[in-house]
Design a protein around this motif. Sequence first.
Motif, PDB file in Angstrom:
ATOM      1  N   LEU A 249      27.992 132.437  -3.002  1.00 14.51           N
ATOM      2  CA  LEU A 249      27.903 133.740  -2.335  1.00 14.51           C
ATOM      3  C   LEU A 249      29.044 134.682  -2.689  1.00 14.51           C
ATOM      4  O   LEU A 249      28.885 135.897  -2.605  1.00 14.51           O
ATOM      5  N   VAL A 250      30.186 134.151  -3.083  1.00 17.51           N
ATOM      6  CA  VAL A 250      31.334 135.016  -3.391  1.00 17.51           C
ATOM      7  C   VAL A 250      31.571 135.180  -4.883  1.00 17.51           C
ATOM      8  O   VAL A 250      32.586 135.748  -5.291  1.00 17.51           O
ATOM      9  N   THR A 251      30.650 134.687  -5.720  1.00 16.71           N
ATOM     10  CA  THR A 251      30.750 134.923  -7.161  1.00 16.71           C
ATOM     11  C   THR A 251      30.733 136.431  -7.402  1.00 16.71           C
ATOM     12  O   THR A 251      29.895 137.143  -6.852  1.00 16.71           O
ATOM     13  N   LEU A 252      31.675 136.923  -8.186  1.00 15.55           N
ATOM     14  CA  LEU A 252      31.767 138.350  -8.474  1.00 15.55           C
ATOM     15  C   LEU A 252      30.954 138.697  -9.705  1.00 15.55           C
ATOM     16  O   LEU A 252      30.988 137.973 -10.711  1.00 15.55           O
ATOM     17  N   VAL A 253      30.227 139.795  -9.634  1.00 13.17           N
ATOM     18  CA  VAL A 253      29.300 140.200 -10.680  1.00 13.17           C
ATOM     19  C   VAL A 253      29.664 141.595 -11.171  1.00 13.17           C
ATOM     20  O   VAL A 253      29.869 142.503 -10.359  1.00 13.17           O
ATOM     21  N   THR A 254      29.754 141.772 -12.499  1.00 15.00           N
ATOM     22  CA  THR A 254      29.958 143.091 -13.096  1.00 15.00           C
ATOM     23  C   THR A 254      28.996 143.258 -14.268  1.00 15.00           C
ATOM     24  O   THR A 254      28.611 142.285 -14.910  1.00 15.00           O
ATOM     25  N   ALA A 255      28.641 144.494 -14.532  1.00 15.92           N
ATOM     26  CA  ALA A 255      27.732 144.801 -15.641  1.00 15.92           C
ATOM     27  C   ALA A 255      28.529 144.981 -16.922  1.00 15.92           C
ATOM     28  O   ALA A 255      29.655 145.490 -16.907  1.00 15.92           O
ATOM     29  N   VAL A 256      27.949 144.554 -18.020  1.00 15.23           N
ATOM     30  CA  VAL A 256      28.532 144.785 -19.344  1.00 15.23           C
ATOM     31  C   VAL A 256      28.157 146.210 -19.739  1.00 15.23           C
ATOM     32  O   VAL A 256      26.973 146.559 -19.718  1.00 15.23           O
ATOM     33  N   PRO A 257      29.133 147.052 -20.065  1.00 16.82           N
ATOM     34  CA  PRO A 257      28.815 148.452 -20.385  1.00 16.82           C
ATOM     35  C   PRO A 257      27.960 148.592 -21.639  1.00 16.82           C
ATOM     36  O   PRO A 257      28.047 147.779 -22.562  1.00 16.82           O
ATOM     37  N   ASP A 258      27.155 149.637 -21.644  1.00 19.01           N
ATOM     38  CA  ASP A 258      26.371 150.056 -22.816  1.00 19.01           C
ATOM     39  C   ASP A 258      25.377 149.016 -23.324  1.00 19.01           C
ATOM     40  O   ASP A 258      25.082 148.980 -24.517  1.00 19.01           O
ATOM     41  N   ARG A 259      24.871 148.166 -22.451  1.00 21.88           N
ATOM     42  CA  ARG A 259      23.809 147.237 -22.852  1.00 21.88           C
ATOM     43  C   ARG A 259      22.467 147.910 -22.612  1.00 21.88           C
ATOM     44  O   ARG A 259      22.253 148.514 -21.565  1.00 21.88           O
TER      45      ARG A 259
END
Length: 119
Positions: A31-41
Amino acid sequence: MSRARGHERGLVRPYVVTNGRSEPTRNTFDLVTLVTAVPDRPVQGLSPEQRRLVDLCAHGALSLAEVAAHLRLPVSVTKVLLGDLVDSGHLLTRAAVPRAQLPTSQLLQEVLDGLRARL
């Protein structure tokens, strides 16, 4: 009235969103896993839910629990989507930073004694 509520929540069932899968490709998310998007995909070819997830995480790191809440999807469904997007290179995840453990007073005293002995 219940029909209106069902319409607000969407008519797509969770198993449709995940193509019938109930388990993510990797089982390393909590539940606390941090998620970020890879730019420009490129997001062409992604499902609407996957696009929403990538867009949501493009603005900064969110926990899995926050992502699921924003998407209004069960955590189990969000984990499946998340695993697919990590596999495709659209998202990055990392474990939340654990709280720093404070040293014990005994350890601090030993360090102090060692410093005094050297000076």
